[in-house]
Motif scaffolding. Structure first.
Motif, PDB file in Angstrom:
ATOM      1  N   ALA A 126      51.670  55.006 -38.074  1.00 12.10           N
ATOM      2  CA  ALA A 126      52.891  54.854 -37.281  1.00 12.10           C
ATOM      3  C   ALA A 126      52.431  54.450 -35.888  1.00 12.10           C
ATOM      4  N   ILE A 127      53.176  53.568 -35.241  1.00  9.15           N
ATOM      5  CA  ILE A 127      52.656  53.035 -33.967  1.00  9.15           C
ATOM      6  C   ILE A 127      52.699  54.095 -32.857  1.00  9.15           C
ATOM      7  N   GLU A 128      53.614  55.050 -32.959  1.00  9.96           N
ATOM      8  CA  GLU A 128      53.572  56.158 -31.999  1.00  9.96           C
ATOM      9  C   GLU A 128      52.533  57.176 -32.476  1.00  9.96           C
ATOM     10  N   GLY A 158      66.163  43.893 -34.884  1.00  2.00           N
ATOM     11  CA  GLY A 158      64.740  43.619 -34.679  1.00  2.00           C
ATOM     12  C   GLY A 158      63.912  44.859 -34.376  1.00  2.00           C
ATOM     13  N   LEU A 159      64.527  46.027 -34.511  1.00  7.76           N
ATOM     14  CA  LEU A 159      63.760  47.258 -34.259  1.00  7.76           C
ATOM     15  C   LEU A 159      64.245  48.357 -35.182  1.00  7.76           C
ATOM     16  N   GLN A 160      63.321  49.253 -35.479  1.00 10.02           N
ATOM     17  CA  GLN A 160      63.691  50.448 -36.237  1.00 10.02           C
ATOM     18  C   GLN A 160      63.365  51.675 -35.393  1.00 10.02           C
ATOM     19  N   CYS A 161      62.101  52.086 -35.363  1.00 10.85           N
ATOM     20  CA  CYS A 161      61.779  53.275 -34.557  1.00 10.85           C
ATOM     21  C   CYS A 161      61.772  52.965 -33.069  1.00 10.85           C
ATOM     22  N   GLY A 162      61.639  51.697 -32.717  1.00  7.14           N
ATOM     23  CA  GLY A 162      61.719  51.287 -31.320  1.00  7.14           C
ATOM     24  C   GLY A 162      60.442  51.438 -30.526  1.00  7.14           C
ATOM     25  N   PHE A 163      59.400  51.919 -31.144  1.00  7.63           N
ATOM     26  CA  PHE A 163      58.195  52.210 -30.355  1.00  7.63           C
ATOM     27  C   PHE A 163      57.469  50.928 -29.930  1.00  7.63           C
ATOM     28  N   CYS A 164      57.435  49.943 -30.813  1.00  3.60           N
ATOM     29  CA  CYS A 164      56.764  48.684 -30.477  1.00  3.60           C
ATOM     30  C   CYS A 164      57.650  47.771 -29.651  1.00  3.60           C
ATOM     31  N   THR A 165      58.950  48.106 -29.602  1.00  7.75           N
ATOM     32  CA  THR A 165      59.967  47.162 -29.135  1.00  7.75           C
ATOM     33  C   THR A 165      59.783  46.690 -27.691  1.00  7.75           C
ATOM     34  N   PRO A 166      59.547  47.593 -26.732  1.00  7.21           N
ATOM     35  CA  PRO A 166      59.368  47.093 -25.373  1.00  7.21           C
ATOM     36  C   PRO A 166      58.246  46.048 -25.275  1.00  7.21           C
ATOM     37  N   TYR A 186      51.544  44.948 -32.848  1.00  9.03           N
ATOM     38  CA  TYR A 186      51.778  45.559 -34.158  1.00  9.03           C
ATOM     39  C   TYR A 186      53.183  46.130 -34.238  1.00  9.03           C
ATOM     40  N   CYS A 187      53.824  45.925 -35.385  1.00 11.28           N
ATOM     41  CA  CYS A 187      55.028  46.684 -35.717  1.00 11.28           C
ATOM     42  C   CYS A 187      54.804  47.212 -37.121  1.00 11.28           C
ATOM     43  N   ARG A 188      55.016  48.493 -37.315  1.00 10.60           N
ATOM     44  CA  ARG A 188      54.800  49.071 -38.640  1.00 10.60           C
ATOM     45  C   ARG A 188      56.120  49.242 -39.370  1.00 10.60           C
ATOM     46  N   CYS A 189      57.244  49.018 -38.688  1.00 12.65           N
ATOM     47  CA  CYS A 189      58.555  49.312 -39.294  1.00 12.65           C
ATOM     48  C   CYS A 189      59.250  48.101 -39.900  1.00 12.65           C
ATOM     49  N   THR A 190      59.259  46.980 -39.207  1.00  9.58           N
ATOM     50  CA  THR A 190      60.195  45.902 -39.548  1.00  9.58           C
ATOM     51  C   THR A 190      59.621  44.839 -40.468  1.00  9.58           C
ATOM     52  N   GLY A 191      58.305  44.842 -40.650  1.00  7.64           N
ATOM     53  CA  GLY A 191      57.699  43.733 -41.393  1.00  7.64           C
ATOM     54  C   GLY A 191      57.846  42.414 -40.648  1.00  7.64           C
TER      55      GLY A 191
HETATM   56  S1  FES Z   1      60.108  49.264 -34.744  1.00  7.68           S
HETATM   57 FE1  FES Z   1      58.753  50.894 -35.258  1.00  7.68          FE
HETATM   58  S2  FES Z   1      56.838  50.006 -34.846  1.00  7.68           S
HETATM   59 FE2  FES Z   1      58.153  48.356 -34.545  1.00  7.68          FE
END
Ligand code: FES
Ligand code: FES
Lengths: 161, 789
Positions: free
Chosen positions: B199-201, A97-105, A134-139
């Motif tokens: 990108a979210i960051e 459920g995560l890729q870059c992890g930034f939105c995850t928390p 928002y999540c930009r990675c996982t769709g």
């Molecule tokens: S995992 Fe990258 S923004 Fe959601």
């Protein structure tokens, strides 16, 4: 000018003096060094900063630290029980459920409130609950799956208790 | 452990991210750190008449303010461009300087004018309010096609017609002759709209100068730290490279926007030296909107010619590519070598000519954004072929099948030589479309559509098939095309004395899961546990060199570099094993983590061999101790993933809203190491393509104001805008790299936008609507329906 605040963060009592204009998210990140709560925007649109304030999911960029005086706050760092992951954390790992992890928390804290209010959400309800994140990675595909996984697991746990 | 390749192994990096322990650049706090706020022009084009910093400088907590004048006086160059595309007449590309802070003129809204450095972020911002910049606003130009017209305002006074380059590829004459003979010609004029990566960051940079050792450290949210070091040291600040360490820790998404060397990186590094303290700059989201490089922005006219049997015979394309105010790192190659070269698509078209003019405007610089050039090429082809099918009254799937290049594996059959320079490595195109049609139940869906139409229900089915050039890229080839860098990758495989393995890779992960995928490969090949493998990336001090992550290259190029290291380890290990087992190397086989003398039970484990390499008491004569290999891999060719996507939509006639009912993706990315991660890459890519089709698009007004530069105004897909995606794949291995992989990072974005637009056009066909521009917002769709009724 500073104001005193007294609050509980992840179960720990805290007392600090903060500038009245300090946002809660920066209090958590910069004063308490709890950097798991992220800042993704300046318009309260992304949800990367969601924490629980007295049990409610709140975008911590929309609240001043002084407004949290007297509150109990839970951040992503306070979710696991020791080394045992919370079922939602586990769901995100198990379902990718995560890729870059930034939105995850923020996603996880939002999901926590959803599942507390609605232990058995359908896909549409999950998607609606995530509308402020928002999540930009996982769709969102695997974020939905992660929350479904967690819902199932949490129900089982309740059943066993 | 053997048999790790192809397994959906859960990601090892997740633990830190789900616990809030990820370490992104903005999480880093250094002792004595100061904070920077950058003052940016709110005009798109303006003379800077003067800057008054007096009041601000006196404010509490303010440490320094630097302006463009300071930068110019220090003799600092601007950030360079890494790719040269010249004019057709041989004239060199126009390459205006891109200073860290502008002194005389601002050329886009967001151009950096001054920097305030203070003890806290809030104080820096307060002081910035008190800096008075005296601007004289000038006329601006934002549209690429209009910028080349006579009398258009000039972005750079010395660049006539705002033209950076003009470029062509393919045989113009042959194409014109072929097109003249076409039985049917389909024409499309469109804008592939400007997108903002988001990108979210937000981007972040920390400069940290250490005067004791005269060394610099730059922490930056980048997709390729080594390239940033090279460009910043050699071209901007003139610092010897060994004096600079660049660290890109966890990075919160990139999608291309974090490839480039940005001015803020060099600015923080330089300011830190001036003040002797670490300095952090973190973009606010509105700054990200204005200053992260944008993507796409092509104004195109394209024509596709068919013979009487429906075979595509010719393609003619003219594009004005908006490059923004300055040339970003890879900007010139995106609309040319990553776009023009892909116009063969999956089809047997025999004559192709493409003409591209690269244009400066008073807008944010444009560079690679997920897919970079390839989505533009695919959109062009797939909209054309669908429109042609409608005009010729044939089924759009049938028209594609008729035109597909026949299968070739690149081993027994040669690669396919296109009309536009590339040679495809291997391909088998019909099966992906067949499979996607099966998944969606195409025939039944067409029937449902027909009966729906009778009841006023507007169902649309849209197909898109695509090919992309990934695994970027063979150095000699790209060098001959203007790249000012090699595009190999490096990896160092270090077997520790205890048999644990550390791998230092030049690829950089910012969501792709390299720490898992790469470890799977190593664990598989050495027959050891995943936990015994560590993947290190993102720090120029530990990783010798790297070219970073973009162009779906990490596995195809970086993974291949790891494979070279693995081979070297196994080769040396066999020598040690043979010595210890008193056997000939030829009699050994390596499996399940040990060397065994064939036909016996005599064996020695990987760990024992590693230990022997570091404790070489009983050791082959003349063999060096240790087990540590650096490798560079330069690919022989690009890789060419392909696929077919199908979108099913329902358009609400009353509101114009497009409801995306289903989305099917059948992709072929070659061999797959971790199917879970590949699916995730496809999902995310598809979502971004859908974003372009339905929601996103930067809007500039005539004066060059970015009018939707915030999350309140720029629409990106949210969870309830999207369905669950239905994915499958076929496997056509890459014939020229050791893993047979092709890359999966961009596939989703490339295929999805035209599928969605084709679906909406299909739904709207009964109204006689043939073309609508992205994004297909309810307003646009509603207007089209109601004006055509
Ligand atoms: S995992 Fe990258 S923004 Fe959601
Ligand atoms: S940082 Fe709070 S919503 Fe974006």
């Amino acid at each position: 000018m500073v104001s005193p605040i007294h609050l509980k963060v992840n179960g720990q009592p805290r007392s600090d003096e903060v500038e009245p204009r300090l946002l809660l998210v920066y209090y958590l990140r910069e004063v308490l060094n709890l950097t798991g709560t992220h800042v993704g925007c300046d318009t309260s649109s992304c949800g990367a900063c969601v924490v629980l304030v007295d049990g409610k999911a709140v975008k911590s960029c929309t609240m001043l630290a002084v407004q949290a005086d007297g509150s109990e706050i839970t951040t992503i760092e306070g979710l696991a029980n020791g080394s045992e992951l919370h079922p939602i954390q586990e769901g995100f790992k198990e379902q990718h459920g995560l890729q870059c992890g930034f939105c995850t928390p923020g996603m996880i804290m939002t999901a926590l409130q959803l599942l507390e209010r609605n232990p058995d959400p359908n896909e549409a309800e999950i998607r609606e609950a995530l509308d402020g994140n928002y999540c930009r990675c996982t769709g969102y595909h695997n974020v939905v799956k992660a929350i479904q996984y967690a819902a199932k697991k949490m129900k089982k746990e309740v059943f066993h208790d | 452990m053997t048999n790790m390749i192809g397994k959906p192994v859960k990601r090892v990096e997740d633990k830190r991210f789900i616990s809030g322990k990820g370490r992104y650049t903005d999480d880093i706090v250094l002792p004595g750190m100061l904070h920077a706020h950058i003052i940016r022009s709110h005009y798109a084009h303006a003379k800077i008449l003067g800057i008054d910093t007096d009041q601000a400088e006196k404010m509490e907590g303010v440490v320094a303010i630097f302006t463009g004048k300071d930068i110019a006086e220090a003799g600092i160059n601007g950030v360079p461009c890494g790719w040269q595309v010249d004019f057709k007449n041989g004239e060199t590309m126009k390459e205006p300087p891109h200073p860290l802070l502008v002194a005389a003129k601002a050329r886009y809204m967001g151009d950096a004018v001054a920097v305030v450095i203070a003890e806290s972020k809030a104080l820096a911002k307060d002081a910035a309010e008190m800096v008075m910049v005296d601007y004289e606003p000038l006329d601006a130009i934002v549209d690429a096609a209009m910028a080349v017209e006579d009398g258009a305002p000039l972005v750079h006074e010395d660049i006539p017609g705002n033209m950076a380059f003009d470029w062509e590829l393919g045989d113009r004459e042959k194409t014109n002759q072929t097109m003249a003979k076409a039985h049917h010609t389909t024409t499309l004029e469109f804008v592939n709209q400007r997108l903002i990566p988001n990108a979210i960051e937000p981007r972040c940079a920390i400069g940290d100068y250490d005067s004791t050792n005269d060394k610099y450290t730059l922490y930056t949210s980048s997709q390729n730290p080594h390239l940033i070091r090279l460009l910043m040291c050699a071209f901007v600040l003139g610092i010897p490279e060994h004096k600079v360490r660049v660290v890109s820790p966890d990075v919160g998404g990139g999608f291309g926007s974090k490839i480039f060397h940005y001015t803020e990186e060099a600015l923080m590094t330089w300011c830190s030296k001036q003040l002797g303290k670490p300095i952090k700059w973190t973009a606010e989201r509105s700054e990200s909107f204005m200053t992260d490089c944008h993507g796409r922005d092509h104004v195109t006219k394209a024509q596709m010619g068919f013979d009487e049997n429906g075979k595509i015979i010719g393609l003619r394309v003219k594009t004005f590519a908006n490059l923004g105010a300055y040339l970003s790192t890879f900007a010139p190659c995106v609309p040319t070598y990553l776009h023009g070269t892909l116009l063969q698509g999956l089809y047997t078209t025999t004559a192709i000519h493409v003409d591209v003019t690269g244009v400066f405007t008073h807008t944010t610089p444009v560079d690679a954004y997920r897919g970079a050039g390839r989505p533009e090429a695919t959109y062009l082809l797939e909209r054309l072929i669908d429109k042609a099918a409608l005009e010729m009254k044939v089924d759009p799937a049938a028209l594609r099948f008729k035109n597909f290049i026949p299968p070739f594996d690149g081993i027994n059959e040669p690669g396919f030589q296109t009309e536009v320079a590339l040679q495809y490595d291997s391909g088998n195109y019909a099966p992906v479309l067949k499979r996607a049609m099966e998944m969606v139940d195409y025939e039944a869906l067409r029937e449902e559509q027909a009966s729906g139409r009778n009841n006023g229900k507007l169902i649309g089915i849209g197909i898109s098939t695509y090919i992309e050039a990934c695994g970027i890229a063979p150095s000699a080839v790209v060098g001959s095309l203007g790249a000012r860098a090699g595009l190999y990758e490096s990896a160092q495989v270090r077997v520790q004395p205890t048999g644990k393995v550390s791998v230092y890779v030049g690829s950089h992960a910012h969501g792709q899961g390299h720490e898992t995928t790469f470890a799977q490969i190593v664990a598989d090949k050495f027959g050891i546990a995943m936990e015994d493998v560590e993947i290190v990336h993102g720090d120029s001090e530990s990783v010798a060199f790297g070219m970073g992550t973009y162009g779906s290259r990490s596995l195809a190029v970086g993974g291949s570099a790891i494979m070279k290291g693995i081979e070297k380890v196994l080769e040396k290990g066999a020598k040690i094993a043979a010595h210890k087992l008193e056997a000939s190397e030829n009699d050994l086989e390596f499996a399940e983590g040990k060397w065994t003398v064939k036909g016996t039970d005599k064996s020695i484990s990987f760990g024992d061999v590693a230990l022997t390499a570091y404790v070489p008491h009983n050791y082959p004569e003349g063999l060096e101790p240790g087990m540590d290999f650096a490798s560079f891999y330069d690919p022989a060719n690009f890789t060419y993933p392909f696929g077919a996507h199908i979108a099913v939509v329902e358009v609400d006639k009353e509101t114009g809203k497009v409801d995306l009912k289903r989305f099917i993706a059948c992709d072929d990315v070659g061999n797959v190491i971790n199917p879970m991660i590949v699916d995730g890459q496809i999902h995310g890519g598809v979502a971004q393509g859908i974003g372009q089709a339905l929601f996103e698009g930067a809007i500039y007004d005539e004066s060059g104001q970015l009018v939707n530069g915030s999350y309140m105004d720029y629409t990106m897909p949210r969870a309830d805008d999207l369905p669950l995606f239905e994915t499958d794949r076929t496997v056509t291995p890459c014939p020229h790299n050791p893993l047979g992989v092709k890359g999966a990072g961009e596939a989703g974005t490339i295929g999805s936008a035209p599928a969605v637009v084709n679906a909406v056009m299909d739904a709207l066909a009964p109204f006689g609507i043939k073309d609508l521009e992205m994004p297909l917002t309810p307003e646009k769709v509603w207007n089209a329906i109601h004006n055509n009724q």
